[in-house]
Design a protein around this motif. Structure first.
Motif, PDB file in Angstrom:
ATOM      1  N   CYS A   1       0.975  -0.837  -0.514  1.00  0.00           N
ATOM      2  CA  CYS A   1       0.018   0.086   0.248  1.00  0.00           C
ATOM      3  C   CYS A   1       1.184   1.370  -0.152  1.00  0.00           C
ATOM      4  O   CYS A   1       1.954   1.499   0.679  1.00  0.00           O
TER       5      CYS A   1
ATOM      6  N   THR B   1      -0.160   4.733   0.221  1.00  0.00           N
ATOM      7  CA  THR B   1      -1.005   5.315   1.177  1.00  0.00           C
ATOM      8  C   THR B   1      -0.338   5.242   2.517  1.00  0.00           C
ATOM      9  O   THR B   1       0.169   6.332   3.248  1.00  0.00           O
ATOM     10  N   CYS B   2       0.249   3.709   3.491  1.00  0.00           N
ATOM     11  CA  CYS B   2       0.202   3.493   4.543  1.00  0.00           C
ATOM     12  C   CYS B   2       1.479   2.755   4.474  1.00  0.00           C
ATOM     13  O   CYS B   2       2.120   2.682   5.373  1.00  0.00           O
TER      14      CYS B   2
ATOM     15  N   CYS C   1      -4.163  -2.606   6.181  1.00  0.00           N
ATOM     16  CA  CYS C   1      -4.453  -1.573   5.781  1.00  0.00           C
ATOM     17  C   CYS C   1      -4.492  -0.470   7.053  1.00  0.00           C
ATOM     18  O   CYS C   1      -5.043  -0.686   7.703  1.00  0.00           O
ATOM     19  N   HIS C   2      -3.744   0.558   7.667  1.00  0.00           N
ATOM     20  CA  HIS C   2      -4.288   1.305   8.746  1.00  0.00           C
ATOM     21  C   HIS C   2      -4.362   2.857   8.639  1.00  0.00           C
ATOM     22  O   HIS C   2      -3.921   3.826   7.588  1.00  0.00           O
ATOM     23  N   GLU C   3      -4.854   3.360   9.862  1.00  0.00           N
ATOM     24  CA  GLU C   3      -4.949   5.277   9.929  1.00  0.00           C
ATOM     25  C   GLU C   3      -4.642   5.350  11.141  1.00  0.00           C
ATOM     26  O   GLU C   3      -5.371   4.660  12.077  1.00  0.00           O
ATOM     27  N   ASN C   4      -3.988   5.905  11.029  1.00  0.00           N
ATOM     28  CA  ASN C   4      -3.669   6.812  12.655  1.00  0.00           C
ATOM     29  C   ASN C   4      -3.632   5.342  13.714  1.00  0.00           C
ATOM     30  O   ASN C   4      -4.058   5.622  15.132  1.00  0.00           O
TER      31      ASN C   4
ATOM     32  N   HIS D   1      -6.705   0.662   0.757  1.00  0.00           N
ATOM     33  CA  HIS D   1      -6.656   1.579   0.294  1.00  0.00           C
ATOM     34  C   HIS D   1      -7.421   1.847  -1.289  1.00  0.00           C
ATOM     35  O   HIS D   1      -6.637   0.790  -1.461  1.00  0.00           O
TER      36      HIS D   1
END
Length: 102
Positions: free
Chosen positions: A68, A70-71, A79-82, A90
Protein backbone atom coordinates in the motif's frame (compact mmCIF):
# COMPACT_ATOMS: atom_id res chain seq x y z
CA UNK A 1 -18.10 -53.34 -20.14
CA UNK A 2 -16.05 -50.30 -21.03
CA UNK A 3 -13.33 -48.91 -18.85
CA UNK A 4 -12.89 -45.23 -18.33
CA UNK A 5 -9.50 -43.69 -18.72
CA UNK A 6 -8.47 -41.27 -15.99
CA UNK A 7 -8.66 -37.61 -16.91
CA UNK A 8 -5.39 -36.08 -18.04
CA UNK A 9 -3.76 -33.55 -15.77
CA UNK A 10 -3.95 -30.00 -17.10
CA UNK A 11 -0.67 -28.13 -17.18
CA UNK A 12 -0.47 -24.92 -15.16
CA UNK A 13 0.22 -22.81 -18.28
CA UNK A 14 -3.01 -24.00 -19.94
CA UNK A 15 -4.96 -23.51 -16.71
CA UNK A 16 -3.63 -19.93 -16.48
CA UNK A 17 -4.76 -19.14 -20.04
CA UNK A 18 -8.24 -20.50 -19.37
CA UNK A 19 -8.56 -18.41 -16.20
CA UNK A 20 -7.27 -15.22 -17.85
CA UNK A 21 -10.83 -13.93 -18.35
CA UNK A 22 -11.63 -14.18 -14.64
CA UNK A 23 -11.14 -11.42 -12.12
CA UNK A 24 -7.77 -11.91 -10.41
CA UNK A 25 -9.47 -11.71 -7.00
CA UNK A 26 -10.87 -15.19 -7.63
CA UNK A 27 -7.40 -16.50 -6.73
CA UNK A 28 -8.29 -16.16 -3.02
CA UNK A 29 -11.20 -17.55 -1.01
CA UNK A 30 -14.19 -15.24 -0.49
CA UNK A 31 -14.74 -14.24 3.14
CA UNK A 32 -18.33 -13.20 2.40
CA UNK A 33 -19.86 -16.25 0.72
CA UNK A 34 -17.16 -18.83 1.42
CA UNK A 35 -16.38 -19.56 -2.25
CA UNK A 36 -13.16 -21.52 -2.68
CA UNK A 37 -10.23 -20.07 -4.64
CA UNK A 38 -10.85 -19.99 -8.40
CA UNK A 39 -14.60 -20.53 -7.88
CA UNK A 40 -17.20 -17.80 -8.49
CA UNK A 41 -18.93 -15.95 -5.68
CA UNK A 42 -22.54 -16.94 -4.99
CA UNK A 43 -25.65 -15.52 -3.41
CA UNK A 44 -26.62 -18.32 -1.04
CA UNK A 45 -30.25 -17.31 -0.56
CA UNK A 46 -31.00 -17.53 -4.30
CA UNK A 47 -28.20 -19.96 -5.21
CA UNK A 48 -27.09 -17.71 -8.06
CA UNK A 49 -23.56 -17.22 -9.36
CA UNK A 50 -22.23 -13.65 -9.47
CA UNK A 51 -20.31 -12.34 -12.46
CA UNK A 52 -18.02 -10.21 -10.27
CA UNK A 53 -16.48 -11.14 -6.92
CA UNK A 54 -17.73 -9.67 -3.64
CA UNK A 55 -15.98 -6.42 -2.57
CA UNK A 56 -14.58 -8.20 0.48
CA UNK A 57 -12.90 -10.76 -1.74
CA UNK A 58 -11.35 -8.03 -3.87
CA UNK A 59 -10.10 -6.34 -0.70
CA UNK A 60 -8.51 -9.56 0.59
CA UNK A 61 -6.88 -10.14 -2.80
CA UNK A 62 -5.45 -6.62 -2.94
CA UNK A 63 -4.13 -7.00 0.61
CA UNK A 64 -2.51 -10.31 -0.34
CA UNK A 65 -0.70 -9.23 -3.51
CA UNK A 66 0.14 -5.52 -3.24
CA UNK A 67 1.99 -3.07 -1.04
CA UNK A 68 0.00 0.00 0.00
CA UNK A 69 1.60 3.28 -1.09
CA UNK A 70 -0.72 5.26 1.21
CA UNK A 71 0.15 3.67 4.55
CA UNK A 72 3.41 1.97 3.48
CA UNK A 73 2.59 -1.62 4.47
CA UNK A 74 3.79 -4.80 2.81
CA UNK A 75 1.55 -7.50 1.30
CA UNK A 76 -0.59 -9.48 3.79
CA UNK A 77 -0.47 -6.60 6.31
CA UNK A 78 -3.81 -4.77 6.61
CA UNK A 79 -4.01 -1.08 5.79
CA UNK A 80 -4.18 1.27 8.74
CA UNK A 81 -5.05 4.85 9.54
CA UNK A 82 -3.81 6.53 12.71
CA UNK A 83 -2.70 3.16 14.09
CA UNK A 84 -6.07 1.42 13.57
CA UNK A 85 -6.54 -1.35 11.04
CA UNK A 86 -9.08 -0.58 8.32
CA UNK A 87 -11.82 -3.08 7.37
CA UNK A 88 -10.89 -2.63 3.68
CA UNK A 89 -7.81 -1.41 1.85
CA UNK A 90 -6.92 2.01 0.44
CA UNK A 91 -7.87 2.84 -3.15
CA UNK A 92 -4.19 3.13 -4.11
CA UNK A 93 -3.67 -0.47 -2.97
CA UNK A 94 -6.43 -1.62 -5.33
CA UNK A 95 -4.65 0.23 -8.15
CA UNK A 96 -1.32 -1.36 -7.25
CA UNK A 97 -2.89 -4.82 -7.16
CA UNK A 98 -4.50 -4.33 -10.57
CA UNK A 99 -1.19 -3.10 -12.00
CA UNK A 100 0.53 -6.17 -10.55
CA UNK A 101 -2.07 -8.49 -12.06
CA UNK A 102 -1.81 -6.95 -15.53
Amino acid sequence: MTTRRPAAEMSESIRHILRAKQHPARAVACPHCGAAPHRPCRVRSRNTVLTQPHPGRVSVWAQTVACCPTCQVTPTVPCHENGRALPTVHVRRYQEAEATAA
